[in-house]
Design a protein around this motif. Sequence first.
Motif, PDB file in Angstrom:
ATOM      1  N   ALA A 140       9.890  -4.215  -5.239  1.00 14.51           N
ATOM      2  CA  ALA A 140      10.990  -3.793  -4.381  1.00 14.51           C
ATOM      3  C   ALA A 140      11.747  -2.707  -5.227  1.00 14.51           C
ATOM      4  O   ALA A 140      12.234  -1.871  -4.335  1.00 14.51           O
ATOM      5  N   ARG A 141      11.719  -2.959  -6.606  1.00 15.48           N
ATOM      6  CA  ARG A 141      12.626  -1.965  -7.034  1.00 15.48           C
ATOM      7  C   ARG A 141      11.779  -0.487  -7.218  1.00 15.48           C
ATOM      8  O   ARG A 141      12.663   0.551  -7.027  1.00 15.48           O
ATOM      9  N   GLU A 194       0.809  -1.228   0.119  1.00 19.01           N
ATOM     10  CA  GLU A 194       0.041   0.125   0.113  1.00 19.01           C
ATOM     11  C   GLU A 194       0.804   1.176  -0.008  1.00 19.01           C
ATOM     12  O   GLU A 194       0.657   2.181  -0.635  1.00 19.01           O
ATOM     13  N   SER A 195       1.917   1.190   0.770  1.00 18.20           N
ATOM     14  CA  SER A 195       2.985   2.694   1.000  1.00 18.20           C
ATOM     15  C   SER A 195       3.394   2.617  -0.305  1.00 18.20           C
ATOM     16  O   SER A 195       3.642   3.851  -0.922  1.00 18.20           O
ATOM     17  N   ILE A 196       3.736   1.854  -0.969  1.00 14.28           N
ATOM     18  CA  ILE A 196       4.466   1.766  -2.513  1.00 14.28           C
ATOM     19  C   ILE A 196       3.395   2.353  -3.652  1.00 14.28           C
ATOM     20  O   ILE A 196       3.664   3.381  -4.332  1.00 14.28           O
ATOM     21  N   ALA A 197       2.286   1.816  -3.636  1.00 14.61           N
ATOM     22  CA  ALA A 197       1.047   2.275  -4.594  1.00 14.61           C
ATOM     23  C   ALA A 197       0.862   3.582  -4.338  1.00 14.61           C
ATOM     24  O   ALA A 197       0.612   4.520  -5.194  1.00 14.61           O
ATOM     25  N   ILE A 255      11.437   4.249  -0.361  1.00 14.31           N
ATOM     26  CA  ILE A 255      10.720   3.449   0.536  1.00 14.31           C
ATOM     27  C   ILE A 255      11.200   2.164   1.133  1.00 14.31           C
ATOM     28  O   ILE A 255      11.739   1.524   0.416  1.00 14.31           O
ATOM     29  N   ASP A 256      11.124   1.891   2.559  1.00 17.86           N
ATOM     30  CA  ASP A 256      11.515   0.777   2.880  1.00 17.86           C
ATOM     31  C   ASP A 256      10.312  -0.394   2.540  1.00 17.86           C
ATOM     32  O   ASP A 256       9.281  -0.259   2.953  1.00 17.86           O
ATOM     33  N   ALA A 257      11.105  -1.424   1.908  1.00 17.09           N
ATOM     34  CA  ALA A 257      10.091  -2.632   1.649  1.00 17.09           C
ATOM     35  C   ALA A 257      11.041  -3.804   1.935  1.00 17.09           C
ATOM     36  O   ALA A 257      10.962  -4.795   0.953  1.00 17.09           O
ATOM     37  N   PRO A 258      11.228  -4.291   2.979  1.00 13.79           N
ATOM     38  CA  PRO A 258      12.208  -5.357   3.083  1.00 13.79           C
ATOM     39  C   PRO A 258      11.454  -6.617   3.037  1.00 13.79           C
ATOM     40  O   PRO A 258      12.368  -7.599   2.551  1.00 13.79           O
TER      41      PRO A 258
END
Length: 303
Positions: free
Chosen positions: A274-275, A221-224, A282-285
């Motif tokens: 991830a890319r 959601e944060s990436i979108a 943004i952190d997406a570990p």
Amino acid sequence: MHWHILGAGAIGCLYAARLASAGCRVTLLLRNSQRLDAFHAADSAISISRDGEYARYAVAAQTVSDAEPGISHLLVTTKAHESESAISSILPKVAADAQVVLLQNGAGHQHHSVQLLAPRPVWAGVTTAGVRRSDSFTLLPAGAGTTRLGPLARCPASLPDGWARIEPPVIADAQIENAIWQKLAVNAAINPLTAIHGCLNGDLQNDQYRDTLETLCREIESIATRCGYHLFDRPLYEQVLEVARQTALNRSSMLEDVSQGRRSEIEFINGFLARTAREQAIDAPLNLALYEQIAAQDSKESA
């Protein structure tokens, strides 16, 4: 009109049958003579199981190398990682004004395809149709689903030739990129977890997956949101649980690929996310970890 279909997997064969039922001429473009022999051995037809009975759809088929120039309508349903090579293989035979539809999982590859296909009009689509194969040309549907199609480049918002007659109806969606992100988000939450744990979609409703699934959904959601896309009118976690409930007995396409030693589409699902997260700072570990785990398995299978 005459639709050629590049990618005779489950979705490609399903839409070959649906287009044929809509009155279109249909030709499957197969990668080699062995696949063509298998099609002829299946009585040159696609079979779909419904309520214990089989409906047969007679369509044409030929290898990519045998296709004649002047293809006027092309549906691409290959795996995302095969798009560029598959389109390049048929491109010299596709008319300069041909209508092209991309109906595939994942994100990122569509714009590479648009560049390859220029100046042709290109539509993109997403589908929730559930289907698997019992053999190369026999389909076992798990739900009709919903299919949305919209303009990606150089085409009107209306559906391409013949698609308005398809049943179940295809929805014309002028905001198809948002729909692509919605499908991507659900796939990114369900597919890698089912592939890693070897479980059905419905198993993700169990408490043992709750924390991981919630964390993964928050990352997606944060990436979108950073990229300007609105996913759903409720939290992604709730949407994913609903999809898992509705498709409880389904095996995800990624689980099928991993189970059968095929390369998965992780590169264009969690890998894409991830890319994108890295580009957006943004952190997406968790997305990265899932991508790396399944990509490593893909590498072993292809070695």
